[in-house]
Design a protein around this motif. Sequence first.
Motif, PDB file in Angstrom:
ATOM      1  N   GLU A 174      63.643  25.045  54.629  1.00 34.36           N
ATOM      2  CA  GLU A 174      64.685  26.056  54.845  1.00 34.36           C
ATOM      3  C   GLU A 174      66.039  25.537  54.390  1.00 34.36           C
ATOM      4  OE1 GLU A 174      67.898  28.227  56.831  1.00 34.36           O
ATOM      5  OE2 GLU A 174      67.387  26.142  57.147  1.00 34.36           O
ATOM      6  N   ARG A 175      66.342  24.278  54.715  1.00 35.61           N
ATOM      7  CA  ARG A 175      67.617  23.697  54.300  1.00 35.61           C
ATOM      8  C   ARG A 175      67.724  23.607  52.779  1.00 35.61           C
ATOM      9  NH1 ARG A 175      67.249  18.586  57.006  1.00 35.61           N
ATOM     10  NH2 ARG A 175      66.144  19.315  58.814  1.00 35.61           N
ATOM     11  N   LYS A 210      68.282  27.058  51.356  1.00 36.70           N
ATOM     12  CA  LYS A 210      69.654  27.492  51.613  1.00 36.70           C
ATOM     13  C   LYS A 210      70.623  26.827  50.648  1.00 36.70           C
ATOM     14  CE  LYS A 210      73.044  28.111  55.259  1.00 36.70           C
ATOM     15  NZ  LYS A 210      73.329  27.944  56.676  1.00 36.70           N
ATOM     16  N   TRP A 248      65.154  31.823  50.289  1.00 42.78           N
ATOM     17  CA  TRP A 248      65.772  31.346  51.525  1.00 42.78           C
ATOM     18  C   TRP A 248      65.411  32.248  52.705  1.00 42.78           C
ATOM     19  CZ3 TRP A 248      69.188  34.098  54.542  1.00 42.78           C
ATOM     20  CH2 TRP A 248      69.590  33.431  55.696  1.00 42.78           C
ATOM     21  N   ASN A 305      63.749  30.966  55.988  1.00 47.26           N
ATOM     22  CA  ASN A 305      64.453  31.136  57.254  1.00 47.26           C
ATOM     23  C   ASN A 305      63.572  31.848  58.275  1.00 47.26           C
ATOM     24  OD1 ASN A 305      66.519  32.914  59.017  1.00 47.26           O
ATOM     25  ND2 ASN A 305      67.440  30.955  58.440  1.00 47.26           N
ATOM     26  N   LYS A 339      62.386  30.364  61.873  1.00 44.15           N
ATOM     27  CA  LYS A 339      62.566  31.063  63.150  1.00 44.15           C
ATOM     28  C   LYS A 339      61.224  31.233  63.873  1.00 44.15           C
ATOM     29  CE  LYS A 339      66.832  33.412  62.063  1.00 44.15           C
ATOM     30  NZ  LYS A 339      67.547  34.657  61.937  1.00 44.15           N
TER      31      LYS A 339
END
Length: 69
Positions: free
Chosen positions: A13-14, A17, A56, A60, A64
């Motif tokens: 995810e990072r 992003k 992304w 994400n 979650k």
Amino acid sequence: MSDDTFKAVQKAERKAKRIASEKAMALHDLVEDRLPAAFEELPQIAQEAYDACQVWAEANAALKAAEKA
């Protein structure tokens, strides 16, 4: 979910992003500094930014879901 799996999802995810942010910056730079002369680059850079944001969003959502698990 194991701790290693969660960390891998978090890392993905990072990374997604960061890439989306880089593509957004490239689009911003085009709009701010090089338009209208470089207008032909607009569709490609915009598509790259859109695609990176889509990746992304998926990463994400996976993060979650992993946080809830």
